[in-house]
Design an enzyme around this catalytic site. Structure first.
Site, mmCIF file in Angstrom:
data_model
loop_
_atom_site.group_PDB
_atom_site.id
_atom_site.type_symbol
_atom_site.label_atom_id
_atom_site.label_comp_id
_atom_site.label_asym_id
_atom_site.label_seq_id
_atom_site.Cartn_x
_atom_site.Cartn_y
_atom_site.Cartn_z
ATOM 1 N N THR A 148 79.373 53.866 48.225
ATOM 2 C CA THR A 148 80.290 54.676 49.023
ATOM 3 C C THR A 148 80.443 54.124 50.443
ATOM 4 O O THR A 148 79.445 53.932 51.142
ATOM 5 C CB THR A 148 79.740 56.113 49.106
ATOM 6 N N GLU A 149 81.697 53.881 50.841
ATOM 7 C CA GLU A 149 82.025 53.440 52.205
ATOM 8 C C GLU A 149 81.246 52.180 52.607
ATOM 9 O O GLU A 149 80.954 51.975 53.787
ATOM 10 C CB GLU A 149 81.745 54.561 53.221
ATOM 11 N N LEU A 150 80.909 51.369 51.614
ATOM 12 C CA LEU A 150 80.134 50.138 51.818
ATOM 13 C C LEU A 150 78.797 50.384 52.534
ATOM 14 O O LEU A 150 78.293 49.515 53.240
ATOM 15 C CB LEU A 150 80.933 49.067 52.571
#
Lengths: 428, 489
Positions: A148-150
């Site tokens: 998630t979201e890097l």
């Protein structure tokens, strides 16, 4: 020499409707809002019309036109679910892309959650759910993971390698890279075979954020200009990772900015140089040796200039909400029925915490643009009221199902709370 | 370039040019939050020590002094509401920024404000031409004998008029007050005009409707530009049906005669446009400020009332239609059904007091609602120190300094959307005053989630520190300078 590696993030959260303390105990439909701004169905249709459908059409055209063209996507589970429910044509259009064999799908948590920060068990369960969903709809098994979201650190890399993935994606953050370039394949610190692909944030953000900015000295950005910048990297790197939200095309950058025109012509200009090519993440991993080992001791993400967790977990209300949510895990998993577990998981989606961010609240900024709630506080109050209702439902489940499925479960809540606290303070 | 370069080694020479350009653009894009961080940091630094960087020091010495004739209504400590404080603080801050102010106000007593040593401008007895320097050499106070005070209506004026007659036997003396409120406002206007003829000034600044006739008169006799400052409108103070047409007419004539109107909020500006038909271009918004001491003060609390884990929700203000206390009581009854630990403290008095007490009794929550009356000083500080939440449920609140006052005590606030304060405090919860379900929802949320209360309190306090009178004064002076440089005067 450089290969372009496209990865597009495709995600839509289940936004929670405005939910007051007077709803608690009476109303368990959290995600069906009568208000347009919080109506997941209406938002999905809007984004599908403006972005998903037209962009998929352009990409399919490019894949058909250029045999060298390749892309990759990460579709969150909650996105796929909403596509099934609200607009199956969107799902079909993605299937057509995957069917070309040149659109790779990546793995992520089904609920686009921050679960890795709070519970590795829950994290693994959500990855499995995602894997099953992708297999069900597309018949493929992803080999590369993106969180998630890097959000990424050494621990995550270790976990992902153990789970059997070949590669993982992260932000090419300056403070980690130092003198090194994001345009090579790396190896996470401590990993045996896992490889790390890093976002080239400068070139990615030229498209995702600056494309329509008239104050930018390089505005307007043309496919030709951009491919010249790619050519500038000859002898300087193996691949250029262009990672961005898929909604960049048509939703964040509107059609009128010329974004579709740019995308339609980009491969043609890039491929004019015989040394340029396109790769998918797993091809890049297979093709290139790692250049160096990279140490990410702390969490790094692709959000804001801070590139840390602050978009989701910087203020007291965000941390409180997340902690209260994950403190329910053991009981929910032991006593909860399927619907309760599912609602609890939908509340894990990172967007809920993003809406509570007060970082630049006073200035009004990008967070505000992406926030369907009037203020971060409205988001928090709604969230906590829903958690109250979830707790009520959990109590009801406990009454019905007195014998827990797992023997480990302790009925008293206090030891769990301290346990959750510990894990938070350690990681965030 | 090695060693000193800001760029990683992998970036070649040609890219550096591009990146330098990019750097600029990154700062100006939506994602370029770096510049905002800097701004934010600056703000924070300023807010920690607003007193240290005195604006008067920043103003260049060559700056021309502005001479202002200001018509006000009351001054602390003899004030009955926020207007007196606002006028005084604004005048003081402006005087620090090179403005010389003659402050004219009505006073029914010969001896008025002790620390100010005030002289009556229109009194033959006291030789009205005496100039008295006050706390600051740039402010001179002139009083005009009058029976007026803010927040009067026709009925209360009549009551007061008869009292004044009894107590001071004024009607037989040489001070003749008007028999009705409106008469008195005009009489005061005429008296004030006399002051205008004797004083040396470049600009006239009149606060609220009571002083508008005085401002208009002063403009007539002096031909100097007039600024009217709107702190509250008749439409804020009254039910729509109960609006006094004569007062509205005075307000409108003041706004029409003015060369510029200062409104205390965007909310008030919009109401001036909507209700008085004034062009928006004529109106400047200058938010009020608050002077918050940075010194850590000992937190005073009331222990008894909070025993047993009680949580106190506070209201401070006049108990009138405008303040919306009835909506707070409705919300209190609803919130108490969910959380029994709540208590409500209604500080103040007003013409709706009895109604509100009855309302609480009708909801059978009299044991949870306290009415200590009007408080000030240490008693009020104790109440603020014990409060867990402040609610400003105003039906129509041009600004709402009291919300900033609560934040200065680090009490989190809920404000009505029908208020000017909601424009300046981002870190507050906002509700429509009539939406008592939502108000109850938010009261419960703050009380039951310490993280929420904490965030609202800390961040709101920082925002309140940024709302300074120096800032308001600077904006007022800008309005003057625009008018004076327009050269028509």
């Amino acid at each position: 020499m450089p290969s372009i590696c496209f990865y597009f993030q495709v995600h839509q959260p289940y936004r929670a409707k405005k939910y007051s303390v007077f709803n608690v105990g009476n109303d368990h439909d959290y995600f069906e809002s009568p208000e347009d701004r919080l109506s997941n169905e209406k938002i999905f249709h809007k984004v599908a019309e403006k972005s998903y459908l037209p962009t998929n059409k352009v990409i399919l055209g490019l894949l058909n036109k250029h045999p060298e063209m390749k892309v990759s996507y990460s579709l969150s589970g909650v996105f796929i679910e909403q596509a099934e429910k609200f607009n199956p044509e969107v799902l079909d259009s993605f299937k057509r892309l995957v069917d070309t064999g040149r659109a790779e799908l990546l793995e992520e948590t089904y609920h686009h959650s921050l679960s890795f920060l709070y519970s590795k068990d829950e994290f693994k369960r959500q990855v499995k759910l995602h894997r099953d969903k992708i297999k069900e709809h597309f018949g493929v098994e992803p080999k590369v993971f993106r969180n998630t979201e890097l959000i990424y650190n050494n621990d995550l890399a270790k976990e992902i390698e153990e789970m059997g993935y070949q590669g993982i994606i992260a932000e090419g953050a300056d403070h980690i890279l130092g003198w090194r370039s994001p345009n090579f394949v790396y190896k996470p610190k401590g990993a045996k075979n896992l490889k790390l692909l890093l976002k080239n944030y400068k070139l990615s953000d030229d498209i995702a954020f600056r494309f329509s900015n008239k104050g930018w000295s390089d505005h307007p950005l043309t496919a030709e200009k951009f491919s010249n910048w790619v050519n500038d990297h000859h002898g300087n790197g193996h691949l250029i990772n262009l990672f961005m939200d898929y909604e960049t095309f048509g939703e964040h950058q509107w059609e009128s900015t010329g974004i579709f025109d740019f995308l339609s012509h980009l491969p043609e200009y890039v491929l004019r140089h015989p040394d340029n090519s396109f790769v998918t993440p797993s091809e890049a991993i297979a093709q290139y040796q790692h250049f160096d080992e990279l140490d990410y001791p702390h969490f790094v993400s692709w959000a804001d200039t801070e590139r840390d967790l602050s978009a989701w977990l910087s203020n007291s209300i965000q941390k409180d909400a997340a902690q209260k949510l994950y403190s329910l895990e053991k009981d929910i998993m032991a006593y909860g029925d399927d619907r309760l577990i599912e609602d609890w998981r939908k509340m894990q989606t990172s967007d809920h915490f993003y809406y509570m961010c007060t970082k630049y609240f006073s200035d009004g900024d990008v967070h505000k643009y992406f926030n369907p709630y009037e203020t971060p506080y409205e988001a928090f109050i709604t969230y906590m009221n829903i958690l109250s209702d979830i707790r009520h439902r959990l109590d009801d489940c406990k009454k019905v199902n007195k014998a827990p499925t797992s023997k480990k479960v302790v009925k008293k809540t206090s030891p769990k709370k301290t346990g959750a606290k510990k894990s938070v303070s350690k990681k965030s | 370039m090695e060693g000193k370069s800001d760029y990683p080694r992998w970036i070649n020479f040609f890219m550096i040019k591009k990146i330098t350009k990019l750097k600029k653009s990154i700062l100006s894009t939506t994602n370029g939050v770096g510049s905002r961080v800097k701004q934010l940091k600056k703000k924070v630094v300023k807010s920690v020590s607003p007193k240290k960087v005195s604006l008067s020091q920043k103003i260049p010495k060559v700056d021309k002094q502005r001479k202002v004739l200001m018509f006000g209504w009351e001054l602390p400590p003899y004030n009955s509401g926020g207007l007196g404080v606002a006028c005084y603080e604004l005048a003081e801050a402006m005087s620090k920024q090179n403005s010389k102010i003659t402050f004219v106000l009505p006073s029914k007593y010969d001896k008025s404000v002790p620390f100010m040593d005030v002289t009556h401008a229109d009194s033959a007895k006291t030789n009205g031409q005496q100039e008295q320097s006050v706390t600051d050499s740039n402010i001179k106070i002139q009083t005009v004998r009058s029976n007026l005070s803010p927040y009067l209506n026709e009925t209360s004026y009549m009551e007061q008029y008869s009292q004044t007659e009894r107590h001071y036997e004024c009607s037989r003396g040489n001070c003749q007050y008007g028999e009705t409120l409106i008469d008195e406002v005009y009489r005061y206007g005429e008296a004030a005009a006399e002051v205008a003829q004797k004083e040396n000034f470049e600009i006239i600044h009149a606060h609220d409707w009571l002083s508008f006739p005085a401002g208009i008169k002063a403009k007539e006799v002096s031909h100097k530009p007039l600024v009217v400052h709107v702190h509250a409108l008749e439409y804020d103070r009254s039910h729509e049906g109960g609006v006094n047409a004569q007062i509205c007419a005075i307000e409108r004539s003041g706004m029409q005669a003015a060369d510029k109107i200062i409104a205390v909020s965007g909310y008030t500006k919009q109401r001036i446009v909507d209700y008085y038909g004034i062009s928006a271009e004529k109106i400047e918004v200058v938010h009020n400020g608050i002077n918050i001491s940075n010194k850590p003060t000992k937190k005073l609390t009331l222990k008894s009332i909070k025993s047993g884990g009680k949580k106190m929700v506070l209201f401070v203000g006049r108990i009138t239609y405008q303040k919306g206390v009835d909506y707070l009581i409705e919300a209190a009854a609803k919130a108490l059904k969910i959380n029994k630990k709540l208590v409500f403290m209604i500080v103040g008095s007003g013409d709706m007091s009895h109604q509100i007490i009855n309302q609480a009794a009708n909801h059978a929550i009299s044991d949870k609602v306290f009415f200590p009356g009007f408080l000030r000083g240490e008693e009020l500080s104790k109440i603020y120190g014990s409060a867990d939440l402040y609610v400003m449920p105003s039906v129509s609140e041009p600004f709402g300094l009291v919300a900033l006052e609560a934040l200065s005590h680090k009490v989190p606030v809920i404000v009505s959307k029908q208020s000017g304060a909601s424009e300046v405090i981002m870190h507050s919860l906002k509700v429509d005053f009539w939406d008592t379900d939502e108000l109850a929802n938010k009261i419960v949320a703050v009380i039951e989630n310490p993280s929420l209360a904490d965030s609202l309190s800390k961040n709101g306090h920082k925002e309140a520190l940024n709302c300074t009178w120096d800032c308001a004064a600077k904006k007022c002076i800008n309005v003057y300078d625009q008018l004076l440089s327009a050269s028509s005067f």
